[in-house]
Design an enzyme around this catalytic site. Structure first.
Site, PDB file in Angstrom:
ATOM      1  N   GLU A   1       0.825  -1.223   0.000  1.00 30.21           N
ATOM      2  CA  GLU A   1       0.000   0.000   0.000  1.00 30.21           C
ATOM      3  C   GLU A   1       0.850   1.261   0.000  1.00 30.21           C
ATOM      4  OE1 GLU A   1      -3.422   1.973   2.882  1.00 30.21           O
ATOM      5  OE2 GLU A   1      -3.159  -0.194   2.822  1.00 30.21           O
ATOM      6  N   ASP A   2       2.004   1.236   0.699  1.00 32.33           N
ATOM      7  CA  ASP A   2       2.753   2.472   0.939  1.00 32.33           C
ATOM      8  C   ASP A   2       4.114   2.542   0.256  1.00 32.33           C
ATOM      9  OD1 ASP A   2       0.653   3.217   2.539  1.00 32.33           O
ATOM     10  OD2 ASP A   2       1.626   2.640   4.418  1.00 32.33           O
TER      11      ASP A   2
ATOM     12  N   ASP B   1      -3.541  -4.583  13.382  1.00 30.20           N
ATOM     13  CA  ASP B   1      -3.154  -3.295  12.806  1.00 30.20           C
ATOM     14  C   ASP B   1      -3.959  -2.168  13.442  1.00 30.20           C
ATOM     15  OD1 ASP B   1      -2.206  -1.303  11.033  1.00 30.20           O
ATOM     16  OD2 ASP B   1      -3.861  -1.699   9.648  1.00 30.20           O
TER      17      ASP B   1
END
Length: 624
Positions: A87-88, A148
Site C-alpha cells: 500500500e505504501d 493493525d
C-alpha cells in the site's frame, strides 16, 4: 536532549517477535519471519509516523500482537510485518508472492486498501467490504487487520482531532464489533475503551478516577473476601484463585447511560472471578464449577434468582462461567463468577482458542452465514449499520409460544421480535403478549421471555418506532416508511443537544449542511465510521443572549425549604431562567424534574455543582 537511538529500539522490538516465534515454528519458518522484517525495514526506511518515529515500529508492533497476544503462526506474522508494504511502497503483491509464497501474498493483498477512482459506497466502507468478502478458507487476514487497528488505536494521540474522530468512529462501528464476533473479548474491550478515551477526553479520565477511588475505598474489604474464598477452597483440595476485576470505563459508561445514574449509584462495578487450572479428579470443568458453587453457598447466602449458567447457555465464543450473587461477611452482595482457566483463555482468544481443523472449518461456515446476512441487509446502502448490528452479540434469547428461539440484541423490543418473524407481522403489529401478559409492542424484552405478537391489517408503524427499533431488520423496514426532512445551515443534533463550550465535533453532509454533535453522540460516531473525511472540528460559540433548555432530575431527602433552596440556587445565585418544574414526594424521597436555560456547558456544570451543595440532595442526572 539525548538523541533517541531508534536503531536499537527497532532491533529490540523485532528480536522480541523472533524470540516468541522461535518457541513454536521451525528454523526455516523463523528464517522467513526474519526475512520479512528485513524487507519491511528496507521498504519503510524513508517513512515516519506522525509521532516522528520510524514507520517500521508500527509493522513490528502489529507482528508482535499477532505472535504474542493472538499466538498465531509464521505466515500471519510475516503478513503483519509486510501489511503496509504494497500500500505504501513500490513493492507489489507479486513481489511478496515471489519471496514468501502464495499464502502470505493472499494475506497481504487482503489487508491492502485498494485505490479506486470511484468507490461503490465510500472509501472506508468499500475497504470494510473487501476485508469481509476476503474470508474464503480462514480468518487470519481479519486477525492481521484487527492487530493493525489495535496498534493504531494505542498510538492515536499523535493524530489531529478530526483524524482521531474518524479512526475512533471506524473502530466503534467496524473493528470492535468484528473483534466481538470473533470472540476476542480483550481486544474488543481495549478497542472500545481507546475509542472512548479519544472521543471523550473529559469523561474517560473522570471514570478512571472514580474507579481508582472505588478500589482505594473497597480494596481491604474485597481482599479479605477473596482470601476467605481461596482458603476455604484450599481446605477442600481445590487450588483456585479469587481475584477482583473492575469493569472497563466504557462498559461502566454504557451502564451509567442505560441506568440513568452516576458512578456511585451503579451496581456491578466489579466482579469476583474464581478460576481453577484443572478440574477436580473425576469431574468435568462444569462439574468442578458446580462443586465450587456448592461450597460457596454452604458458607455464604445466595441472592435468590441470581444463579446463571453461562456454560451451557453461553453465546458463541463468549466467556463461560457459573455466576451467582453472594452476601459477603460485610453485608454486601458480591457478583461471583466461577470458571476454569481454559474458559477464560477461550474468551480471550475467541475463535483462535480451538485450532483443530474441524473447529475452524465449522466456525468459518457459521461466519460466512453472518456475512451473507450482512450482504442481504446492505442492499439499501446501509452497509455499516448492518455490520454493527450483525456483528455485535450483546444479546438475549426469547421464545415464541411454540418454542422457537430467536436471538436479539440486548435492549430489543417486541417491535424487533415482530420483524424477526417477518415484515408483514412487524408492519401490522398491534400488541404483544409477553409471558402471557398484554403489553405494548414498544416493551423492552428480557432474557427468556415468551413473546406472542397480535396483528391487525389496519395497524401500522408509529412515527417513533424507527428510534425505538434496535435490530437492522426492523430499522431497514421502517426506514422505507419514513421521509427525511432536509434542513439548512448549522444544525444542532436533536438527540445529543450539544452546548457551547462542550466537547463537540461537526459533520458536513452531502449538501454542505454542518451538523454539530457532542463527541460522545452515537450518531456522529456512526457518521465518522462511514464518512470520516466529512468530520470537521467545530466549537459552538457562546452567545450570552441565546439560551438552550436543559433538564435535570434531582433526587433528594425531603426536608423543609428544600424546593425553595433549589429554585434559589438556580435563579438568584446563577441567574438562570427556569422553564418548568415538576416535583413528587414519596416516603420522604423527593424526585424533582426541572428545566432551565443555559448559555454554555459551564452554566450546566456550575448548576450541578451548586445543587449538590444543597442539604439532602443525593443524585442529579441530566435528562435533556
Amino acid at each position: 536532549m539525548e538523541e533517541v537511538n531508534y536503531d536499537k529500539i527497532v532491533q529490540e522490538a523485532a528480536d522480541e517477535v523472533f524470540r516468541i516465534m522461535a518457541r513454536r515454528v521451525s528454523e526455516e519458518d523463523l528464517k522467513r519471519v526474519k526475512q520479512a522484517f528485513e524487507l519491511a525495514k528496507e521498504a519503510h526506511s524513508n517513512q515516519r509516523r506522525k509521532s516522528g518515529e520510524p514507520y517500521i515500529i508500527h509493522p513490528i508492533a502489529v507482528a508482535c500482537i499477532i505472535a504474542k497476544e493472538m499466538k498465531m503462526g509464521a505466515n500471519p506474522v510475516i503478513a503483519a510485518f509486510l501489511h503496509d508494504v504494497v500500500e505504501d511502497t513500490d513493492y507489489t503483491v507479486e513481489d511478496i508472492e515471489e519471496r514468501f509464497g502464495e499464502d502470505v501474498a493472499f494475506l497481504v493483498d487482503t489487508v491492502t486498501k485498494k485505490k479506486q477512482d470511484k468507490y461503490k459506497l465510500s472509501k472506508q466502507m468499500d475497504n470494510y467490504k473487501q476485508l469481509l468478502d476476503s474470508l474464503n478458507y480462514d480468518i487470519r487476514a481479519l486477525m492481521v487487520k484487527i492487530a493493525d487497528r489495535l496498534h493504531n488505536m494505542r498510538t492515536l494521540s499523535s493524530m489531529r482531532l478530526d483524524k482521531q474522530m474518524k479512526i475512533a468512529g471506524e473502530t466503534d462501528y467496524f473493528y470492535a464489533p468484528l473483534a466481538n464476533r470473533l470472540g476476542l473479548f480483550d481486544v474488543k474491550t481495549e478497542l472500545e475503551n481507546l475509542s472512548f478515551k479519544f472521543r471523550c477526553p473529559g469523561q474517560y479520565p473522570a471514570i478512571e478516577e472514580d474507579i481508582r477511588k472505588d478500589k482505594e475505598e473497597n480494596g481491604p474489604r474485597l481482599s479479605a473476601f477473596t482470601s476467605e474464598i481461596m482458603e476455604m477452597l484450599r481446605e477442600e483440595g481445590i487450588p483456585a484463585r479469587a481475584e477482583i476485576y473492575y469493569r472497563a470505563p466504557y462498559s461502566l459508561y454504557r451502564r451509567m447511560l442505560a441506568g440513568n445514574c452516576d458512578y456511585q449509584h451503579l451496581d456491578n462495578r466489579y466482579y469476583v472471578r474464581i478460576t481453577f487450572s484443572q478440574a477436580v479428579d473425576g469431574m468435568t470443568e462444569k462439574q468442578t464449577c458446580l462443586r465450587i458453587y456448592s461450597l460457596l453457598t454452604d458458607r455464604y447466602k445466595e441472592k435468590p434468582g441470581s444463579f446463571v449458567n453461562q456454560i451451557d447457555l453461553a453465546k458463541e465464543n463468549a466467556y463461560r462461567c457459573i455466576r451467582v450473587m453472594l452476601l459477603s461477611g460485610t453485608g454486601v452482595w458480591e457478583d461471583v463468577q466461577i470458571s476454569s482457566q481454559k474458559m477464560v483463555e477461550s474468551s480471550r482468544l475467541g475463535c483462535l482458542a480451538d485450532r483443530t481443523e474441524s473447529n475452524v472449518s465449522d466456525w468459518i461456515v457459521r461466519f460466512k452465514k453472518v456475512l451473507q446476512d450482512i450482504a442481504m441487509q446492505s442492499m439499501d446502502g446501509n452497509f455499516i449499520e448492518s455490520v454493527k448490528t450483525t456483528l455485535y452479540y450483546d444479546d438475549i434469547m426469547v421464545f415464541s409460544p411454540r418454542g422457537l428461539s430467536i436471538t436479539l440484541p440486548k435492549g430489543a423490543t417486541a417491535i424487533d421480535y415482530a420483524f424477526e418473524l417477518g415484515n408483514k407481522i412487524g408492519l401490522h403489529a398491534k400488541y404483544a403478549r409477553i409471558n402471557g401478559k398484554l403489553s405494548p409492542v414498544k416493551t423492552v424484552l428480557n432474557q427468556g421471555d415468551c413473546v406472542e405478537i397480535g396483528i391487525d391489517v389496519n395497524s401500522h408503524p408509529k412515527p417513533d418506532w424507527l428510534e425505538i427499533a434496535q435490530t437492522y431488520k426492523a430499522k431497514h423496514a421502517l426506514r422505507k416508511l419514513k421521509l427525511q426532512e432536509l434542513n439548512s445551515g448549522i444544525q444542532r443534533c436533536p438527540h445529543c443537544r450539544p452546548l457551547p463550550g462542550g466537547e463537540t465535533i461537526g459533520y458536513r453532509d452531502e449538501v454542505g449542511i454542518l451538523h454539530v454533535h457532542r463527541r460522545s453522540c452515537p450518531e456522529v460516531i456512526r457518521l465518522a465510521s462511514k464518512h470520516g473525511d466529512s468530520i470537521e472540528p467545530m466549537v459552538l460559540p457562546v452567545d450570552p443572549k441565546k439560551g438552550y433548555p436543559v433538564s435535570l432530575r434531582i433526587r433528594a431527602v425531603d426536608r423543609y425549604h428544600l424546593l425553595i433552596d433549589i429554585i434559589d440556587h438556580i435563579t438568584n445565585k446563577l441567574h438562570l431562567t427556569i422553564d418548568s418544574l415538576d416535583t413528587k414526594t414519596a416516603d420522604e424521597i423527593v424526585d424533582c424534574n426541572i428545566t432551565f436555560f443555559v448559555t454554555c456547558v459551564d452554566d450546566l456544570l456550575s448548576t450541578t455543582a451548586e445543587l449538590y451543595k444543597i442539604e439532602g440532595v443525593d443524585e442529579i442526572q441530566q435528562t435533556m
